[in-house]
Design a protein around this motif. Structure first.
Motif, mmCIF file in Angstrom:
data_model
loop_
_atom_site.group_PDB
_atom_site.id
_atom_site.type_symbol
_atom_site.label_atom_id
_atom_site.label_comp_id
_atom_site.label_asym_id
_atom_site.label_seq_id
_atom_site.Cartn_x
_atom_site.Cartn_y
_atom_site.Cartn_z
ATOM 1 N N ALA A 85 33.657 -24.549 46.622
ATOM 2 C CA ALA A 85 33.356 -24.012 45.294
ATOM 3 C C ALA A 85 34.595 -24.233 44.432
ATOM 4 C CB ALA A 85 33.032 -22.531 45.382
ATOM 5 N N VAL A 86 34.447 -24.943 43.328
ATOM 6 C CA VAL A 86 35.587 -25.249 42.469
ATOM 7 C C VAL A 86 35.694 -24.165 41.394
ATOM 8 C CG1 VAL A 86 36.636 -26.946 40.928
ATOM 9 C CG2 VAL A 86 35.362 -27.713 42.949
ATOM 10 N N VAL A 87 36.821 -23.443 41.424
ATOM 11 C CA VAL A 87 37.008 -22.290 40.526
ATOM 12 C C VAL A 87 38.268 -22.423 39.669
ATOM 13 C CG1 VAL A 87 35.649 -20.715 41.965
ATOM 14 C CG2 VAL A 87 38.109 -20.928 42.379
ATOM 15 N N LYS A 88 38.687 -23.679 39.435
ATOM 16 C CA LYS A 88 39.831 -23.925 38.544
ATOM 17 C C LYS A 88 39.510 -23.419 37.140
ATOM 18 C CE LYS A 88 38.028 -28.570 37.666
ATOM 19 N NZ LYS A 88 38.153 -30.007 37.989
ATOM 20 N N ALA A 89 40.572 -23.355 36.299
ATOM 21 C CA ALA A 89 40.391 -22.990 34.894
ATOM 22 C C ALA A 89 39.595 -21.692 34.758
ATOM 23 C CB ALA A 89 39.710 -24.126 34.126
ATOM 24 N N ALA B 13 44.537 -27.029 46.538
ATOM 25 C CA ALA B 13 45.037 -27.216 45.164
ATOM 26 C C ALA B 13 45.540 -28.651 45.061
ATOM 27 C CB ALA B 13 46.163 -26.225 44.870
ATOM 28 N N TRP B 14 45.183 -29.354 43.952
ATOM 29 C CA TRP B 14 45.422 -30.807 43.942
ATOM 30 C C TRP B 14 46.223 -31.378 42.779
ATOM 31 C CZ3 TRP B 14 40.005 -29.299 44.298
ATOM 32 C CH2 TRP B 14 39.385 -29.170 43.052
ATOM 33 N N LEU B 15 46.712 -30.541 41.860
ATOM 34 C CA LEU B 15 47.441 -31.119 40.714
ATOM 35 C C LEU B 15 48.758 -30.373 40.561
ATOM 36 C CD1 LEU B 15 47.148 -33.193 38.399
ATOM 37 C CD2 LEU B 15 46.154 -31.388 37.014
ATOM 38 N N VAL C 230 45.279 -35.724 51.866
ATOM 39 C CA VAL C 230 45.772 -36.867 51.111
ATOM 40 C C VAL C 230 44.697 -37.318 50.133
ATOM 41 C CG1 VAL C 230 46.661 -39.225 51.230
ATOM 42 C CG2 VAL C 230 47.233 -37.576 53.039
ATOM 43 N N LYS C 231 45.089 -37.394 48.864
ATOM 44 C CA LYS C 231 44.155 -37.853 47.842
ATOM 45 C C LYS C 231 44.350 -39.349 47.629
ATOM 46 C CE LYS C 231 41.945 -36.844 43.547
ATOM 47 N NZ LYS C 231 41.968 -36.177 42.239
ATOM 48 N N LEU C 232 43.269 -40.092 47.823
ATOM 49 C CA LEU C 232 43.309 -41.544 47.646
ATOM 50 C C LEU C 232 42.736 -41.892 46.281
ATOM 51 C CD1 LEU C 232 41.902 -42.647 51.140
ATOM 52 C CD2 LEU C 232 44.306 -42.387 50.448
HETATM 53 C C1 LIG Z 1 36.866 -30.286 38.550
HETATM 54 C C2 LIG Z 1 36.757 -31.038 39.812
HETATM 55 C C3 LIG Z 1 35.595 -30.958 40.609
HETATM 56 C C4 LIG Z 1 34.340 -30.256 40.165
HETATM 57 O O1 LIG Z 1 33.605 -31.107 39.295
HETATM 58 P P1 LIG Z 1 32.136 -30.714 38.777
HETATM 59 O O2 LIG Z 1 31.703 -31.936 38.052
HETATM 60 O O3 LIG Z 1 32.318 -29.544 37.878
HETATM 61 O O4 LIG Z 1 31.321 -30.393 39.965
HETATM 62 C C5 LIG Z 1 35.613 -31.579 41.841
HETATM 63 N N1 LIG Z 1 36.695 -32.266 42.273
HETATM 64 C C6 LIG Z 1 37.819 -32.392 41.527
HETATM 65 C C7 LIG Z 1 38.964 -33.165 42.070
HETATM 66 C C8 LIG Z 1 37.884 -31.802 40.268
HETATM 67 O O5 LIG Z 1 38.993 -31.947 39.534
#
Ligand SMILES: *Cc1c(COP(=O)(O)O)cnc(C)c1O
Length: 382
Positions: free
Chosen positions: A33-37, A81-83, A126-128
């Motif tokens: 579940a992406v909950v950034k921002a 966390a990726w950035l 690792v992000k490719l």
């Molecule tokens: C924001 C983000 C997502 C989620 O994208 P949605 O299009 O909202 O599902 C997934 N992966 C990464 C790396 C993101 O930055």
């Protein structure tokens, strides 16, 4: 009943149901579940708990600070966390048990330094880079970075839990090419001795449309909030087609009502003049609250059981709605957007009116708008 001057009402049960529904439809071993921002404006901690109740077993955020906020709120599921700020001290992430997305040889070194200092291995993924030209290790660097990661894993400094990338959604052909590249990257990781159990590429759009991109996990952002990732595509599926329920309702109360005569100018620059004598309602939300000024004169709201047009410029704190000959009272409920099944406009309608995407509409709701939570998962308080 509802009386707040302005508020974003978030139905947490909708998030839980959307995650359950998406998991059934997609069927991967794992779901992030992406909950950034701030959870796309919905509230990160509340959205995360609701998603976990729906079966999400990973959480994803951009910044390490966002991950630590989730840990501090008591969320114990794995987080990625990726950035990263080039100055980031990865020790905080390692201590909090947060997986670190690594996009370069430099980051790999920084993470290793922090792990050595702490005497505790870091969990990394690792992000490719597979086509987007954003972050991620470039294909020309895959072999040295993955080989170094395998050495560091063997030395006990880190555990490489996963390999991931992100798609452009530019076209089915472009995405298929990225899937092929990613598959080559996974093979290379295995060939240098890594065991990346967690491979993931798809966000909402590809998770729904491109089964080949699903790998071990999908990362669900916009879809779990109940909005379609396909809104910029005219042939595309709506929320209803996808079986999703929008979780957020943005609403307010009528702050003033006035009758104007034909010809009266409305709001800055008089971009609209009443064509006939009309009743106007003033709504106390503006671009400071994330209501896009670009939607001036194009968007609609639900007021008094009908859909009515905004007229004139949207200002910082307020905008005007044309009621024609209908009346309204100060304090009446106005819904800017919500679940279209209730008759209200959707965030996607506002996105079209403003020339943007629904992601931006919900994510930019401002701090002045209190969030009110409905239906928290059992055993939690919002
Ligand atoms: C924001 C983000 C997502 C989620 O994208 P949605 O299009 O909202 O599902 C997934 N992966 C990464 C790396 C993101 O930055």
């Amino acid at each position: 009943m509802v009386t707040a001057f302005r508020e974003a009402v978030v139905d947490l049960a909708a998030i839980t149901r959307n995650v359950e529904h998406l998991r059934r439809a997609i069927g991967t071993a794992h779901t992030m579940a992406v909950v950034k921002a701030n959870g796309y404006g919905h509230g990160a901690v509340q959205a995360a708990r609701a998603a976990v109740a729906g079966g999400a077993d990973w959480l994803g955020v951009a910044d390490i600070e966002e991950a630590i906020e989730l840990r501090d709120a008591g969320l114990t599921v794995p987080i990625l966390a990726w950035l990263h700020d080039p100055e980031t001290d990865f020790a905080d992430a390692i201590t909090a048990g947060v997986d670190i997305g690594v996009s370069s040889a430099d980051q790999l070194r920084q993470v290793t330094d922090a792990a050595e200092r702490l005497g505790r291995p870091a969990a990394v993924q690792v992000k490719l880079e597979t086509g987007l030209s954003r972050n991620g290790v470039h294909e020309s660097e895959w072999a040295p970075v993955l080989t170094r990661a395998a050495e560091l894993e063997q030395a006990g400094h880190l555990r490489v839990r996963g390999v991931f990338s992100h798609l452009s959604n530019a076209s089915p052909e472009d995405d298929a090419e990225a899937v092929d590249r990613f598959t080559r990257g996974i093979a290379l990781a295995r060939a240098v001795g890594l065991r990346p159990d967690l491979t993931h590429l798809a966000a909402s759009a590809a998770a729904l449309r491109l089964p080949d991109s699903r790998f071990q996990m999908v990362r669900l952002g916009i879809a779990m909030y109940g909005l379609s990732p396909f809104d910029s595509d005219v042939t595309a599926a709506t929320e209803t087609d996808l079986g999703l329920t929008p979780a957020m309702t943005l609403r307010g109360c009528v702050a003033a009502v006035r009758r104007v005569q034909a010809g009266a100018g409305v709001s800055y620059d008089y971009t609209w003049r009443a064509p006939v004598d009309s009743n106007l309602a003033l709504v106390p939300l503006g671009y400071a609250d994330g209501v896009p000024r670009q939607a001036s004169g194009r968007a609609h709201v639900r007021l008094g059981g009908r859909t009515r047009p905004l007229v004139g410029r949207i200002a910082m704190d307020q905008f005007v709605v044309d009621l024609g000959d209908d009346t309204a009272s100060v304090g009446d409920d106005v819904v800017l957007f919500g679940d279209p099944a209730t008759g209200a406009p959707g965030a996607t309608d506002w996105a079209r009116a403003a020339g943007t995407i629904n992601y931006e509409i919900v994510t930019r709701i401002g701090n002045r708008v209190p969030r009110t939570y409905l239906n928290p998962p059992a055993g939690t308080t919002p």
